[in-house]
Write a protein that holds these residues in place. Structure first.
Motif, mmCIF file in Angstrom:
data_model
loop_
_atom_site.group_PDB
_atom_site.id
_atom_site.type_symbol
_atom_site.label_atom_id
_atom_site.label_comp_id
_atom_site.label_asym_id
_atom_site.label_seq_id
_atom_site.Cartn_x
_atom_site.Cartn_y
_atom_site.Cartn_z
ATOM 1 N N GLY A 26 0.791 -1.229 0.000
ATOM 2 C CA GLY A 26 0.000 0.000 0.000
ATOM 3 C C GLY A 26 0.819 1.272 0.000
ATOM 4 N N GLN A 28 2.800 2.652 2.248
ATOM 5 C CA GLN A 28 2.397 3.396 3.437
ATOM 6 C C GLN A 28 3.474 4.310 4.003
ATOM 7 N N VAL A 31 3.065 8.053 3.435
ATOM 8 C CA VAL A 31 1.837 8.510 4.095
ATOM 9 C C VAL A 31 2.078 8.679 5.592
ATOM 10 N N LEU A 47 -5.595 10.270 7.748
ATOM 11 C CA LEU A 47 -4.961 9.464 6.708
ATOM 12 C C LEU A 47 -5.707 9.580 5.382
ATOM 13 N N ARG A 51 -4.074 10.318 1.740
ATOM 14 C CA ARG A 51 -4.155 9.303 0.683
ATOM 15 C C ARG A 51 -4.828 9.814 -0.582
ATOM 16 N N GLN A 54 -1.935 10.312 -2.816
ATOM 17 C CA GLN A 54 -0.841 9.362 -2.635
ATOM 18 C C GLN A 54 -0.118 9.152 -3.965
ATOM 19 N N HIS A 61 3.333 17.002 -2.196
ATOM 20 C CA HIS A 61 2.250 16.514 -1.336
ATOM 21 C C HIS A 61 2.057 17.455 -0.139
ATOM 22 N N GLN A 214 -0.482 1.500 -4.681
ATOM 23 C CA GLN A 214 -0.861 2.836 -4.227
ATOM 24 C C GLN A 214 -2.254 3.244 -4.665
ATOM 25 N N GLY A 217 -4.084 1.869 -1.909
ATOM 26 C CA GLY A 217 -3.518 2.747 -0.904
ATOM 27 C C GLY A 217 -3.756 2.378 0.546
ATOM 28 N N LEU A 218 -4.215 1.165 0.801
ATOM 29 C CA LEU A 218 -4.467 0.739 2.175
ATOM 30 C C LEU A 218 -3.369 -0.198 2.650
ATOM 31 N N SER A 219 -3.148 -0.227 3.959
ATOM 32 C CA SER A 219 -2.227 -1.206 4.510
ATOM 33 C C SER A 219 -2.844 -2.594 4.372
#
Length: 279
Positions: A26, A28, A31, A47, A51, A54, A61, A214, A217-219
């Motif tokens: 993801g 991370q 982020v 978060l 994201r 991301q 960013h 990405q 985009g989540l763990s």
């Protein structure tokens, strides 16, 4: 076998993307580092807000987040004598301090990477890797990747002042050093639309990987908590974006690339030998 981008014969090399493709499920680390950078100044950025963009480099960013009316207002409320331009500089400096530890913490193979790398090694298919990070940041991850068995023949980094052309030129030079004779017999694999565009530019087969990338985009823990319907919706959205960017193939898990290489190379006997050795 010839496919839609003109691959004839054996795959000669693979060009990996690093974060979100090989390591850091993801993607991370950036982020988390950005969230920590803002928190250092007493500003808690959700978060979900981070994201939204991301994949941007850290400086861009940071600027975009501070243009958010709520975040910018909170900064000016907390630091009335500071400008937003000054805020960008301060937060980005803190981000640069936070990114190294975050990268090292996230430097774990994504599911399926070890199987794919073992296969490439067995088939004697060389690989290189690219990142949007500078060499100084990547250097912190390289020993951890090596411990897990990832040994690219070369790494393409993105230094301050570099452009997309710089990245392309580095990739082409490294592939030449691997004695690649046909760029069409190279696989470019990544999790972002820009990776697909890179593949098209160097005339490689562009392969997008969905899960752990990405675009979702989540763990891994966050993704595992979703329902099947929610997972499929996110996968489908990622597939659409990768295909819109020109992906020749899109796979869900990175080890699915093995089957694609087998189909292209038409080397069932060598694949059977690999399975025998692996088992």
């Amino acid at each position: 076998m010839e496919n839609k981008r003109g691959v004839i014969g054996l795959i000669q090399a693979v060009v990996f993307d690093w974060d979100g493709t090989v390591m850091d499920y993801g993607a991370q680390a950036p982020v988390i580092a950005l969230k920590q950078a803002f928190a250092y100044f007493g500003i808690q950025v959700p978060l979900a807000n981070i994201r939204l963009d991301q994949g941007l480099n850290g400086l861009a960013h940071t600027k975009k987040l501070l243009r958010n009316s709520q975040i910018g207002f909170e900064w000016l409320s907390n630091y009335p004598d500071d400008s937003l331009n000054g805020a960008v500089e301060k937060v980005y400096q803190q981000y640069q301090r936070a990114i190294g530890p975050a990268l090292k913490e996230a430097a774990h193979f994504k599911p399926g990477v070890k199987e794919l790398v073992d296969y490439l090694n067995f088939q004697k298919i060389p690989y290189i890797a690219t990142t949007k990070f500078p060499q100084s940041w990547l250097a912190q991850v390289l020993p951890l990747a090596a411990q897990q068995g990832f040994h690219p023949k070369a790494n393409v980094t993105f230094e301050p002042g570099d452009t997309a052309s710089s990245e392309i030129n580095q990739i082409v030079d490294h592939l030449a050093g691997l004695s690649v004779t046909r760029p069409q017999n190279v696989i470019r694999i990544g999790d972002m639309p820009r990776d697909m565009l890179t593949g098209q530019t160097i005339q490689a087969l562009s392969v997008g990987v969905v899960e752990g990338g990405q675009l979702i985009g989540l763990s891994e823990g966050e993704f595992d908590l979703l329902t099947i319907a929610e997972k499929n919706e996110l996968r489908n959205q990622a597939v659409e974006k990768l295909e819109a960017a020109g992906a020749d193939e899109v796979i869900n898990q990175i080890n699915e690339l093995i089957n694609l290489i087998v189909a292209i190379n038409d080397v069932d006997t060598r694949h059977a030998a690999y399975q025998t050795v692996k088992d």
